[in-house]
Motif scaffolding. Structure first.
Motif, short mmCIF file in Angstrom:
data_model
loop_
_atom_site.label_atom_id
_atom_site.label_comp_id
_atom_site.label_asym_id
_atom_site.label_seq_id
_atom_site.Cartn_x
_atom_site.Cartn_y
_atom_site.Cartn_z
N LEU A 286 61.18 -3.69 -14.01
CA LEU A 286 62.34 -3.06 -13.37
C LEU A 286 62.70 -1.76 -14.09
O LEU A 286 62.95 -0.73 -13.44
CB LEU A 286 63.53 -4.04 -13.39
CG LEU A 286 64.81 -3.54 -12.73
CD1 LEU A 286 64.64 -3.40 -11.23
CD2 LEU A 286 65.97 -4.50 -13.05
N GLU A 287 62.72 -1.79 -15.41
CA GLU A 287 63.02 -0.57 -16.18
C GLU A 287 61.99 0.52 -15.92
O GLU A 287 62.32 1.69 -15.68
CB GLU A 287 63.07 -0.89 -17.67
CG GLU A 287 64.26 -1.73 -18.10
CD GLU A 287 64.18 -2.16 -19.56
OE1 GLU A 287 65.06 -2.94 -19.98
OE2 GLU A 287 63.25 -1.72 -20.28
N LEU A 288 60.71 0.14 -16.00
CA LEU A 288 59.64 1.12 -15.84
C LEU A 288 59.65 1.74 -14.44
O LEU A 288 59.60 2.97 -14.29
CB LEU A 288 58.28 0.46 -16.11
CG LEU A 288 57.04 1.32 -15.88
CD1 LEU A 288 57.04 2.55 -16.79
CD2 LEU A 288 55.77 0.50 -16.10
N PHE A 289 59.71 0.89 -13.42
CA PHE A 289 59.64 1.41 -12.05
C PHE A 289 60.90 2.15 -11.64
O PHE A 289 60.86 3.04 -10.78
CB PHE A 289 59.36 0.26 -11.07
CG PHE A 289 57.98 -0.31 -11.18
CD1 PHE A 289 56.86 0.51 -11.15
CD2 PHE A 289 57.79 -1.68 -11.30
CE1 PHE A 289 55.59 -0.01 -11.24
CE2 PHE A 289 56.52 -2.22 -11.38
CZ PHE A 289 55.41 -1.38 -11.36
N THR A 290 62.04 1.81 -12.23
CA THR A 290 63.26 2.56 -11.95
C THR A 290 63.18 3.95 -12.57
O THR A 290 63.59 4.95 -11.96
CB THR A 290 64.49 1.81 -12.48
OG1 THR A 290 64.58 0.52 -11.84
CG2 THR A 290 65.77 2.57 -12.21
N ALA A 291 62.61 4.02 -13.77
CA ALA A 291 62.48 5.32 -14.45
C ALA A 291 61.38 6.17 -13.84
O ALA A 291 61.51 7.40 -13.76
CB ALA A 291 62.21 5.09 -15.94
N VAL A 292 60.27 5.52 -13.42
CA VAL A 292 59.10 6.25 -12.92
C VAL A 292 58.63 5.57 -11.63
O VAL A 292 57.63 4.85 -11.63
CB VAL A 292 57.96 6.29 -13.96
CG1 VAL A 292 56.95 7.39 -13.61
CG2 VAL A 292 58.47 6.48 -15.37
N PRO A 293 59.32 5.78 -10.52
CA PRO A 293 59.00 5.02 -9.30
C PRO A 293 57.72 5.46 -8.60
O PRO A 293 57.25 4.75 -7.70
CB PRO A 293 60.21 5.27 -8.40
CG PRO A 293 60.78 6.57 -8.88
CD PRO A 293 60.54 6.60 -10.35
N ASP A 294 57.14 6.60 -9.00
CA ASP A 294 55.96 7.12 -8.30
C ASP A 294 54.66 6.90 -9.06
O ASP A 294 53.69 7.65 -8.88
CB ASP A 294 56.14 8.60 -7.97
CG ASP A 294 56.39 9.47 -9.20
OD1 ASP A 294 56.74 8.91 -10.27
OD2 ASP A 294 56.24 10.70 -9.09
N LEU A 295 54.61 5.88 -9.90
CA LEU A 295 53.36 5.56 -10.58
C LEU A 295 52.30 5.14 -9.57
O LEU A 295 52.56 4.36 -8.65
CB LEU A 295 53.58 4.41 -11.58
CG LEU A 295 54.37 4.76 -12.84
CD1 LEU A 295 54.77 3.48 -13.58
CD2 LEU A 295 53.56 5.66 -13.76
N ASP A 296 51.09 5.65 -9.75
CA ASP A 296 49.98 5.24 -8.89
C ASP A 296 49.46 3.86 -9.26
O ASP A 296 49.18 3.03 -8.39
CB ASP A 296 48.83 6.25 -8.98
CG ASP A 296 49.22 7.61 -8.43
OD1 ASP A 296 49.57 7.68 -7.24
OD2 ASP A 296 49.18 8.59 -9.20
#
Length: 324
Positions: free
Chosen positions: A161-171
């Protein structure tokens, strides 16, 4: 198993009452080395040096609500799970009986005892220690902490949740697979946020149970799991975890102990962070797939930094530690 975004946000609020969120950084040194924009999720920066603390926080909170008269918990571990469970159980006024196999990490054992664990060595590997933990929990009236449980996963999912909230456009995000809480939490956090990021599981080529199971379409146990990446040294898959990563992961990559050792060296040389074997496995997998990931935005989960000093010395001198 699924989680709503509200359920994960509630878990995150609970987790961050007991530990600070961990950072995620895009390191230019790793970008120069890989040709990708590499975001490292630093679970090596938790209060126990590993991501497992998150699941311990939510699980022990659940135990106190569901079993208010419980006197303690019992579990098996290679180290990081046990540190988190001991820390949270003792803080909640519970005893924490923790089983590890003979030959387990000396320094992880010492850390578990420091966090208050009643540590017992039993068996030749994690599976034998786990069987004994279940027997003793039943005999002594303790709450068993399994390697995979909804409340463990809900807590662990908070790093996703923390990672995807901070960087939602990861491939793509590379995640190690032991018993499966890490990769399943990452998949479920992605799904709760409605993202399309592909999740790649990473196993040791000496502990292939998750990869073999996905390829076979059914659970496949192995006879051994000898790797110095002890956090992924698992020879029996967990059905509930398999049900999630078999469909939720894009693929599973196997890495050698030599590749893991080189990834540990890269982490230390490039960004001066210490990674244990399982923590370095995602970077090792990325290094395998440089052509595939060139120009992409990639996440790697540095899930823990609890490597014994002698193994770290061996790695930094260019060697590969011998599994215990």
């Amino acid at each position: 198993m699924q989680f709503t975004l509200d359920a994960l946000q509630e878990a995150h609020a609970l987790v961050t009452r007991h530990m600070a969120p961990t950072p995620q950084y895009a390191w230019p040194q790793l970008a120069a080395r890989t040709g990708a924009e590499v975001w490292v999720k630093h679970e090596n920066h938790t209060a126990t040096g590993a991501f497992k603390l998150r699941g311990a926080i939510t699980f022990i909170d659940w135990v106190k609500r569901e079993y208010p008269d419980a006197r303690g918990i019992c579990t098996a571990t290679r180290g990081n799970h046990g540190q988190g469970q001991a820390r949270q159980a003792v803080a909640a006024g519970l005893i924490a009986k923790v089983f590890v196999p003979h030959g387990n990490s000396v320094e992880k054992n010492a850390a578990m005892r420091a966090f208050g664990a009643d540590l017992v060595e039993h068996g030749a590997d994690f599976e034998e220690a786990r069987a004994e933990a279940y027997r003793v929990a039943e005999a002594e009236g303790l709450v068993i902490v399994p390697p995979f449980h909804r409340e463990l996963v809900r807590g662990v999912a908070t790093y996703g949740l923390e990672l995807f909230t901070a960087v939602p456009d990861l491939d793509t995000v590379y995640v190690p697979i032991g018993c499966g809480s890490g990769i399943c939490g990452t998949i479920l956090a992605r799904d709760a946020l409605g993202l399309k990021t592909e999740i790649v599981g990473v196993v040791s080529e000496n502990a292939l149970t998750a990869k073999l199971s996905v390829e076979a379409g059914r659970l496949v146990a192995t006879t051994s799991a000898r790797t110095f990446a002890d956090g992924i040294s698992v020879r029996m898959p967990v059905q509930d975890a398999y049900d999630i990563y078999a469909t939720g992961a894009a693929r599973i990559v196997a890495v050698s102990d030599a590749e893991v050792a080189e990834a540990i060296r890269i982490y230390f040389r490039d960004i001066h962070n210490v990674a244990e074997g399982a923590g370095a496995a995602p970077l090792a997998a990325l290094m395998q797939e440089l052509g595939r990931m060139a120009g992409k935005k990639v996440g790697v989960i540095l899930c823990g930094g609890n490597i014994d000093t002698d193994w770290f010395q061996t790695v930094l001198s260019g060697g590969v530690p011998e599994p215990r």
